[in-house]
Design a protein around this motif. Structure first.
Motif, mmCIF file in Angstrom:
data_model
loop_
_atom_site.group_PDB
_atom_site.id
_atom_site.type_symbol
_atom_site.label_atom_id
_atom_site.label_comp_id
_atom_site.label_asym_id
_atom_site.label_seq_id
_atom_site.Cartn_x
_atom_site.Cartn_y
_atom_site.Cartn_z
ATOM 1 N N ASN A 247 0.832 -1.218 0.000
ATOM 2 C CA ASN A 247 0.000 0.000 0.000
ATOM 3 C C ASN A 247 0.860 1.259 0.000
ATOM 4 O O ASN A 247 0.622 2.202 0.751
ATOM 5 C CB ASN A 247 -0.953 0.013 1.195
ATOM 6 N N GLU A 248 1.888 1.231 -0.812
ATOM 7 C CA GLU A 248 2.786 2.362 -1.016
ATOM 8 C C GLU A 248 3.571 2.758 0.230
ATOM 9 O O GLU A 248 4.022 3.892 0.359
ATOM 10 C CB GLU A 248 2.021 3.562 -1.590
ATOM 11 N N GLU A 249 3.720 1.804 1.151
ATOM 12 C CA GLU A 249 4.527 2.027 2.356
ATOM 13 C C GLU A 249 5.429 0.831 2.583
ATOM 14 O O GLU A 249 5.085 -0.289 2.221
ATOM 15 C CB GLU A 249 3.632 2.212 3.580
ATOM 16 N N ASP A 250 6.571 1.080 3.217
ATOM 17 C CA ASP A 250 7.448 -0.016 3.614
ATOM 18 C C ASP A 250 7.001 -0.515 4.981
ATOM 19 O O ASP A 250 6.824 0.278 5.910
ATOM 20 C CB ASP A 250 8.904 0.437 3.684
ATOM 21 N N VAL A 251 6.804 -1.822 5.090
ATOM 22 C CA VAL A 251 6.469 -2.444 6.373
ATOM 23 C C VAL A 251 7.489 -3.541 6.654
ATOM 24 O O VAL A 251 8.064 -4.120 5.733
ATOM 25 C CB VAL A 251 5.024 -3.015 6.401
#
Length: 182
Positions: free
Chosen positions: A166-170
């Motif tokens: 979702n367009e984030e680094d996790v």
């Protein structure tokens, strides 16, 4: 193995069981609480989404994958505690991890700090290790979610970098069968 019935797991304080239609009100309240969704997208789920994602999908995972999510309640009195389990959501991540059981846990904010998450997460990993052939599992955690990171590490997860979701680094963690680093 697909078509597995949802097993009931009992721990010292908890009962993990299949989701039922009668759980809808507790789930709807749970998934609209700001602390529940804080590290999981940040948006409250509509009643429609709760019905489809938390009642119907969580039961369907067992039929399709042979593993899935449990509803967690207190053994004494049956109060709602949260949800824990495994899924293969075929997430659109980079890199991907399709085919690996992904663990997740979401405990009711009024039960935070009581050790329920650790107790439930340990129980489902004991189940996965003994009842399936999977040699590893994984989880993704927001870098700011320190309590979940501690739980993952306590159960034997080791961080293996990050994934883009979702367009984030996790943070991406893996755990080998028996709790050793994957």
């Amino acid at each position: 193995m697909s078509g597995r019935p949802v097993p009931v797991i009992l721990t010292e304080r908890l009962k993990l069981r299949a989701h039922e239609a009668s759980d809808f009100d507790a789930l709807a309240a749970h998934w609209s609480h700001p602390e529940t969704i804080r590290f999981i997208g940040g948006s409250a789920r509509s009643p429609h989404d709760v019905w489809n994602r938390n009642v119907l999908r969580n039961r369907g995972l067992w039929e399709v994958l042979g593993y899935g999510y449990w509803l967690v309640e207190e053994r004494k009195g049956g109060a709602f505690v949260g949800e824990v389990g495994f899924a293969d959501f075929h997430r659109d991540t980079e890199p991907g991890f399709w085919g690996v059981p992904e663990c997740g846990w979401v405990i009711s904010p009024d039960r935070f700090g009581q050790g329920y998450a650790s107790e439930a997460v340990k129980a489902i990993h004991d189940w996965l290790d003994s009842e399936t052939e999977h040699v590893k599992c994984c989880c993704i955690i927001d870098a700011e979610n320190a309590p979940s990171i501690r739980i993952a590490e306590k159960i034997g997860y080791v961080q293996h970098g990050t994934v883009r979701f979702n367009e984030e680094d996790v943070m991406y963690f893996e755990r080998a069968k028996g709790g050793q680093s994957a």
